[in-house]
Design a protein around this motif. Structure first.
Motif, PDB file in Angstrom:
ATOM      1  N   GLY A 182       0.849  -1.254   0.053  1.00  0.00           N
ATOM      2  CA  GLY A 182      -0.031   0.125   0.094  1.00  0.00           C
ATOM      3  C   GLY A 182       0.886   1.240  -0.066  1.00  0.00           C
ATOM      4  N   VAL A 183       2.055   1.178  -0.493  1.00  0.00           N
ATOM      5  CA  VAL A 183       3.085   2.674  -0.571  1.00  0.00           C
ATOM      6  C   VAL A 183       3.648   2.418  -1.910  1.00  0.00           C
ATOM      7  N   PRO A 184       4.240   3.417  -2.359  1.00  0.00           N
ATOM      8  CA  PRO A 184       4.812   3.773  -3.523  1.00  0.00           C
ATOM      9  C   PRO A 184       6.003   2.547  -3.689  1.00  0.00           C
ATOM     10  N   ALA A 377      14.656   4.067  -3.714  1.00  0.00           N
ATOM     11  CA  ALA A 377      13.595   4.677  -2.684  1.00  0.00           C
ATOM     12  C   ALA A 377      13.772   6.055  -2.729  1.00  0.00           C
ATOM     13  N   LEU A 378      14.968   6.483  -1.969  1.00  0.00           N
ATOM     14  CA  LEU A 378      15.433   7.718  -1.711  1.00  0.00           C
ATOM     15  C   LEU A 378      15.552   8.658  -2.764  1.00  0.00           C
ATOM     16  N   SER A 379      15.815   8.270  -4.074  1.00  0.00           N
ATOM     17  CA  SER A 379      16.130   9.044  -5.268  1.00  0.00           C
ATOM     18  C   SER A 379      14.688   9.328  -5.795  1.00  0.00           C
ATOM     19  N   GLU A 380      13.671   8.418  -5.363  1.00  0.00           N
ATOM     20  CA  GLU A 380      12.611   8.716  -6.279  1.00  0.00           C
ATOM     21  C   GLU A 380      11.232   9.348  -5.345  1.00  0.00           C
ATOM     22  N   MET A 381      11.762   9.716  -4.159  1.00  0.00           N
ATOM     23  CA  MET A 381      10.678  10.467  -3.342  1.00  0.00           C
ATOM     24  C   MET A 381      10.883  11.639  -3.456  1.00  0.00           C
ATOM     25  N   GLY A 382       9.773  12.597  -3.397  1.00  0.00           N
ATOM     26  CA  GLY A 382       9.542  13.996  -3.352  1.00  0.00           C
ATOM     27  C   GLY A 382       9.921  14.479  -2.272  1.00  0.00           C
ATOM     28  N   ASP A 383      10.227  15.784  -2.185  1.00  0.00           N
ATOM     29  CA  ASP A 383      10.750  16.626  -0.926  1.00  0.00           C
ATOM     30  C   ASP A 383       9.486  17.521  -0.434  1.00  0.00           C
ATOM     31  N   SER A 384       8.455  17.492  -0.906  1.00  0.00           N
ATOM     32  CA  SER A 384       7.143  18.431  -0.604  1.00  0.00           C
ATOM     33  C   SER A 384       6.769  17.913   0.500  1.00  0.00           C
TER      34      SER A 384
END
Length: 403
Positions: A182-184, A377-384
């Protein structure tokens, strides 16, 4: 609402640039942030102070070049990422925070003949077990990186045909795991993740162009060009194992003859030695025996090294990387395999490309792919979410760092 080009939107963009730089690197001094982002030292100082006051980053004293400095990293409680790595005979899972610290890591054997459903069920259970053991909040999961031993179609996310995990071809690994967790979920092949792991924390640190060569049941390469993984338009870049060395050679699983894989992969190499060493011989055992002086094993490893070197020479002539990192069990052979690789590179590569190349063993061993999955996973996550303060809450104390 921020107006594009306004002072507030520019400030927001600068905040995101700083957060992204720190998130990808793990930790940076303020001077390194300025060099990475192109922002002035004064701007970086003000942004770091703002982020620290908001609880997004942590600042600790350090030294750089013999001078006092301040190291900036994301707050350990800003969120977590999960890495999942499927191999030929193993499943490995790691949980890390955004400060590049591993909170938990575990691996277990995987039956090569297990179905994809069985494999993903096992992954779901192992992830859940590690989450329970660490006590992290599932709401803190920013994303999952997933590694599989086969080519991934960039557009559809479909796993191509793989002889390493029979029966998995045609599945959509990211979609399968996303439905369970249930997560990206972001997926890539194991060689690319090995390259990413070594680039961020291992033998590839400090370079912008490298090739990570993984020799196991198959032979693959993860290619880094200008600091980024190069996948190609279809996601199949790096299939170095299918460079033709001998058109009259053994038939490869791809249907061609004499591919590099038929001279270097475990499934082809081990039968050469099993008559004298028994049917249970593994590549790890070959390396161990070679290091202990076994002449047959030393000869086979040297031959494998020369064949790999021929493939690496082709990479040098085409892409001119500054570093090649050897992963998999074979890397443990050290100079027994690295020497012959360099010998072939010197013979077949353009002299200028060969002079610029360094060939090193991987520093992360069997953890390269799962740490690369965390890096993905770190590189694909957004910063918002980090800047908007929606990723808050307490995480347990970290144990080993990614390194």
């Amino acid at each position: 609402m921020e107006t594009p080009g306004s002072q507030s939107s520019l400030h927001r963009a600068n905040l995101e640039r700083v957060v992204r730089a720190v998130r990808l690197a793990g930790s940076l001094t303020q001077a390194e942030i300025a060099r990475t982002t192109g922002l002035s030292a004064a701007t970086v100082s003000n942004i770091v102070r703002e982020l620290k006051e908001g609880g997004t980053v942590e600042v600790t004293p350090t030294s750089a070049g013999g001078r006092r400095a301040r190291s900036v990293s994301l707050s350990g409680d800003a969120g977590i990422v999960i890495g999942v790595d499927f191999g030929h005979t193993h499943l490995r899972v790691a949980i890390g925070n955004l400060a590049h610290q591993v909170l938990a890591e575990e691996s277990e054997p995987l039956d090569v003949d297990a179905s994809s459903d069985q494999g993903f069920d096992r992954a779901e259970r192992l992830v859940s077990r590690l989450i329970a053991a660490t006590g992290v909040d599932r709401a803190k999961i920013a994303g999952v990186g997933l590694g599989v031993p086969g080519p991934i179609d960039v557009e559809s996310g479909t796993l191509g045909s793989t002889a390493i995990l029979p029966g998995w071809g045609g599945t959509r690994p990211a979609e399968e795991l996303r439905g369970r967790l249930g997560v990206p979920v972001h997926v890539d092949n194991d060689a690319n993740l090995g390259a990413l792991g070594e680039l961020v924390w291992g033998s590839g640190r400090g370079v912008r162009d490298l090739a990570y060569i993984k020799v196991a049941s198959g032979v693959g390469a993860g290619l880094v060009i200008d600091g980024k993984i190069y996948r190609g338009p279809g996601g199949t870049a790096g299939e170095i194992g299918h460079i033709t060395l001998d058109e009259a050679g053994p038939v490869c699983r791809c249907g061609n003859r004499g591919c590099l894989e038929t001279f270097a992969a475990a499934r082809y190499v081990l039968p050469l030695l099993q008559p004298g060493h028994g049917p249970d011989l593994t590549m790890e055992g070959v390396v161990r025996l070679a290091r202990d002086g076994d002449p047959g094993c030393r000869r086979v490893i040297a031959d494998v090294g020369r064949h790999i070197g021929s493939g690496v020479a082709n990479l040098c002539n085409l892409l001119n990387p500054s570093r090649v990192v050897l992963g998999g069990d074979l890397a443990e052979a050290g100079e027994l395999v690295l020497g012959p690789i360099r010998e072939s590179v010197g013979r077949y590569a353009i002299p200028s490309a060969a002079r610029q190349l360094s060939v090193l063993p991987g520093a992360l061993g069997g953890r390269a792919e799962v740490l690369g999955a965390l890096a993905l996973a770190l590189s694909e996550m957004g910063d918002s979410t980090l800047l908007d303060g929606s990723a808050t809450g307490a995480l347990p104390a970290a144990t080993p760092a990614f390194t």
